[in-house]
Design a protein around this motif. Structure first.
Motif, PDB file in Angstrom:
ATOM      1  N   UNK A  52      73.214 146.339  13.080  1.00  0.00           N
ATOM      2  CA  UNK A  52      73.519 147.451  13.375  1.00  0.00           C
ATOM      3  C   UNK A  52      73.063 148.998  13.186  1.00  0.00           C
ATOM      4  N   UNK A  53      71.418 149.105  12.045  1.00  0.00           N
ATOM      5  CA  UNK A  53      71.287 150.029  11.966  1.00  0.00           C
ATOM      6  C   UNK A  53      70.351 150.410  12.768  1.00  0.00           C
ATOM      7  N   UNK A  54      69.822 149.273  14.122  1.00  0.00           N
ATOM      8  CA  UNK A  54      68.463 149.495  14.763  1.00  0.00           C
ATOM      9  C   UNK A  54      67.817 150.486  14.346  1.00  0.00           C
ATOM     10  N   UNK A  55      67.349 150.603  13.118  1.00  0.00           N
ATOM     11  CA  UNK A  55      66.199 151.868  12.700  1.00  0.00           C
ATOM     12  C   UNK A  55      66.622 153.549  14.016  1.00  0.00           C
ATOM     13  N   UNK A  59      72.018 156.779  11.330  1.00  0.00           N
ATOM     14  CA  UNK A  59      72.164 156.001  11.080  1.00  0.00           C
ATOM     15  C   UNK A  59      72.524 155.530   9.506  1.00  0.00           C
ATOM     16  N   UNK A  60      71.243 155.600   9.020  1.00  0.00           N
ATOM     17  CA  UNK A  60      70.604 156.192   7.127  1.00  0.00           C
ATOM     18  C   UNK A  60      71.626 156.152   6.015  1.00  0.00           C
ATOM     19  N   UNK A  61      71.710 157.381   6.201  1.00  0.00           N
ATOM     20  CA  UNK A  61      73.285 157.576   4.506  1.00  0.00           C
ATOM     21  C   UNK A  61      73.474 155.819   5.078  1.00  0.00           C
ATOM     22  N   UNK A  62      74.712 155.835   5.398  1.00  0.00           N
ATOM     23  CA  UNK A  62      75.262 154.171   5.395  1.00  0.00           C
ATOM     24  C   UNK A  62      74.912 153.313   5.935  1.00  0.00           C
ATOM     25  N   UNK A  63      73.369 153.016   5.962  1.00  0.00           N
ATOM     26  CA  UNK A  63      72.579 152.283   6.377  1.00  0.00           C
ATOM     27  C   UNK A  63      72.115 152.004   4.492  1.00  0.00           C
ATOM     28  N   UNK A  67      73.075 148.451   2.507  1.00  0.00           N
ATOM     29  CA  UNK A  67      72.165 147.697   1.928  1.00  0.00           C
ATOM     30  C   UNK A  67      72.232 147.514   0.565  1.00  0.00           C
ATOM     31  N   UNK A  68      72.289 148.320  -0.407  1.00  0.00           N
ATOM     32  CA  UNK A  68      72.489 148.603  -1.719  1.00  0.00           C
ATOM     33  C   UNK A  68      74.132 147.722  -2.212  1.00  0.00           C
ATOM     34  N   UNK A  69      74.826 147.799  -1.413  1.00  0.00           N
ATOM     35  CA  UNK A  69      75.690 146.605  -1.387  1.00  0.00           C
ATOM     36  C   UNK A  69      75.489 144.881  -1.364  1.00  0.00           C
ATOM     37  N   UNK A 106      64.313 152.033   0.742  1.00  0.00           N
ATOM     38  CA  UNK A 106      65.362 152.241   0.286  1.00  0.00           C
ATOM     39  C   UNK A 106      65.553 151.290  -1.263  1.00  0.00           C
ATOM     40  N   UNK A 107      64.742 150.005  -0.808  1.00  0.00           N
ATOM     41  CA  UNK A 107      64.158 148.661  -2.005  1.00  0.00           C
ATOM     42  C   UNK A 107      63.171 149.245  -2.588  1.00  0.00           C
TER      43      UNK A 107
END
Length: 121
Positions: A52-55, A59-63, A67-69, A106-107
């Motif tokens: 979905x993100x496909x870099x 889409x970053x904010x939603x990614x 990802x946190x979820x 993010x990690x």
């Protein structure tokens, strides 16, 4: 200390413990050249989220939210990764071309956080 680096960049002694945080092995790089100490597939974004993100920066904010979820559902995996990182230099490696919009970015604060959910980062 946790650093971030593309897997395609040359390995360096300054990298410390080298962890690949991609679900798929990066194209065109041998395991020998990668010199990875740990391939942490389980902590990488799911195939669905990655696809979905496909870099796409749009889409970053939603990614980040998604990802946190996903990580919230993996507390043992996150705790284990924190233990792997504790007290040493670690470099999280990723295959994406974008050095800002990738799962390692993010990690990193989650792994540096003392909060089990990573919310204090």
């Amino acid at each position: 200390m946790i650093r971030l680096k593309r897997i395609y960049d040359p390995a360096s002694p300054d990298d410390g413990f080298r962890i690949l945080v991609d679900r798929l092995w990066p194209r065109g790089i041998s395991k020998q050249r990668a010199a990875i100490d740990l391939w942490a597939r389980d902590i990488a974004p799911s195939n669905e989220l990655r696809t979905w993100f496909h870099h796409e920066a749009a889409n970053w904010d939603e990614f980040v939210v998604r990802y946190h979820a996903e990580l919230a559902l993996l507390p043992d995996v996150v705790a284990s990764m924190r233990q792997q990182c504790a007290g040493r230099t670690v470099t999280l490696h990723y295959g994406a071309k974008d050095e800002i919009h990738n799962q390692a970015a993010v990690l990193k604060p989650i792994l540096e956080s003392e909060d089990p959910a990573g919310d204090d980062a």
